[in-house]
Design an enzyme around this catalytic site. Structure first.
Site, PDB file in Angstrom:
ATOM      1  CE  LYS A 189      -3.405   1.711   3.475  1.00 50.95           C
ATOM      2  NZ  LYS A 189      -2.847   3.080   3.504  1.00 50.95           N
TER       3      LYS A 189
HETATM    4  P1  FBP Z   1      -6.423   7.351   4.092  1.00 50.35           P
HETATM    5  O1  FBP Z   1      -7.270   7.088   2.861  1.00 50.35           O
HETATM    6  O2  FBP Z   1      -7.322   8.215   5.006  1.00 50.35           O
HETATM    7  O3  FBP Z   1      -4.900   8.113   3.742  1.00 50.35           O
HETATM    8  O4  FBP Z   1      -6.131   6.088   5.035  1.00 50.35           O
HETATM    9  C1  FBP Z   1      -4.892   5.399   4.798  1.00 50.35           C
HETATM   10  C2  FBP Z   1      -3.795   5.208   5.976  1.00 50.35           C
HETATM   11  O5  FBP Z   1      -2.774   4.459   5.819  1.00 50.35           O
HETATM   12  C3  FBP Z   1      -4.455   4.699   7.212  1.00 50.35           C
HETATM   13  O6  FBP Z   1      -4.546   3.436   7.333  1.00 50.35           O
HETATM   14  C4  FBP Z   1      -3.745   5.445   8.107  1.00 50.35           C
HETATM   15  O7  FBP Z   1      -4.392   5.740   9.345  1.00 50.35           O
HETATM   16  C5  FBP Z   1      -3.338   6.561   7.596  1.00 50.35           C
HETATM   17  O8  FBP Z   1      -3.500   6.538   6.234  1.00 50.35           O
HETATM   18  C6  FBP Z   1      -1.928   7.323   7.696  1.00 50.35           C
HETATM   19  O9  FBP Z   1      -1.932   8.565   7.355  1.00 50.35           O
HETATM   20  P2  FBP Z   1      -0.457   9.271   7.359  1.00 50.35           P
HETATM   21  O10 FBP Z   1       0.010   9.258   5.950  1.00 50.35           O
HETATM   22  O11 FBP Z   1      -1.061  10.797   7.621  1.00 50.35           O
HETATM   23  O12 FBP Z   1       0.209   8.800   8.767  1.00 50.35           O
END
Ligand code: FBP
Length: 265
Positions: free
Chosen positions: A177
């Site tokens: 991811k």
């Molecule tokens: P989003 O689609 O809101 O970006 O969520 C994906 C994610 O990986 C979540 O699993 C995690 O909480 C968040 O993004 C982490 O975001 P950041 O990049 O701000 O640390």
């Protein structure tokens, strides 16, 4: 190892993962725009949309809410995670084991890797334990590939994102991811270097329908395998509409205009 297509994590080889670990990673601030999104039942309900292939949550939400949704939602157990109140070098605690996640009903596991952190070695060793245990349970492994920490000057640089994506293949993740690396070409490169490990884009902060769907479309067009999304779903007043549109783009390979039209129906 079974092909990921035969697991509940994917449909026709493609994924639409709803991520909902923000209460831990960012805190309740992410729920302020749409207050009902602070209620896990609301997001579990959203994840029953037929386009969603799994819901990624931490242990506490899985224990408390998954028993009511196990017939309608596929559970991706996000094993590690930490608050952003922590000010040290990027690190993340393993909050539940693969065995316990399997007991709770998980179909797959998720694990954050901070490549470039001073704690990368320890995190990689924790990943190894989780990945090998997941193989015994026949559960796919999704790596949140987030290059961060003292060794990473720019975590948005395409080469850095491609490196983190490649790390997922090297360490045995089934899915990586990754953040959008800034262009379709850069996403194509990241997809090219991950071999049989599938690539999903991380949703990121909320954007307009068109901008968001256009990026997702680019991922699919270059051979990516879908999306893991939180805020761009639960920070919308009508999350089912963006899921209708994402279904079109990811599984039907429709144009962005067709997907936008699907939102209006
Ligand atoms: P989003 O689609 O809101 O970006 O969520 C994906 C994610 O990986 C979540 O699993 C995690 O909480 C968040 O993004 C982490 O975001 P950041 O990049 O701000 O640390």
């Amino acid at each position: 190892m079974r092909p990921i297509n035969d697991t509940p994590l994917a449909r026709d080889g493609k994924m639409l993962i709803v991520a909902y670990d923000h209460g831990l990673e960012h805190g309740p601030v992410d729920f302020e725009d749409v207050p009902e999104s602070a209620n896990p039942e609301h997001v579990f309900d959203v994840a029953t949309h037929p386009a969603v292939t799994s819901l990624a949550v931490q242990k506490g939400l899985a224990e408390a809410y998954y028993p009511s949704y196990e017939d309608d939602v596929s559970l991706l157990a996000k094993l590690n995670g930490s608050t952003n109140l922590w000010m040290g070098e990027h690190d993340t605690a393993v909050n539940w084991s693969v065995d316990y996640a399997a007991d709770v009903g998980a179909d797959a596991i998720g694990f954050t890797m901070y490549a470039g952190s001073n704690h990368e070695v320890e995190i990689a060793e924790e990943f190894r334990q989780a990945q090998e245990r997941a193989r015994e349970h026949d559960m796919p492994v999704v790596m949140w590939s987030y290059p961060r920490g003292q060794g990473v000057k720019n975590d948005k640089k395409p080469g850095v994102i491609a490196y983190a994506a490649r790390q997922a293949l090297e360490l045995g993740a089934d899915v990586t991811k990754i953040k959008y690396p800034g262009s379709e070409e850069a996403m194509a490169h990241a997809v090219d270097v991950t071999g049989r490990t599938k690539v999903v884009m991380s949703g990121g902060s909320k954007r307009s329908d068109r901008e968001f769907l256009t990026q997702v479309k680019e991922v699919i067009d270059v051979g990516g395998d879908g999306l893991a999304v939180g805020r761009n779903v639960f920070q919308r007043d009508h999350p089912e509409r963006i899921l209708d549109a994402l279904e079109q783009v990811i599984f039907e390979e429709s144009s962005v205009d067709t997907a936008l039209a699907a939102m209006e129906r």
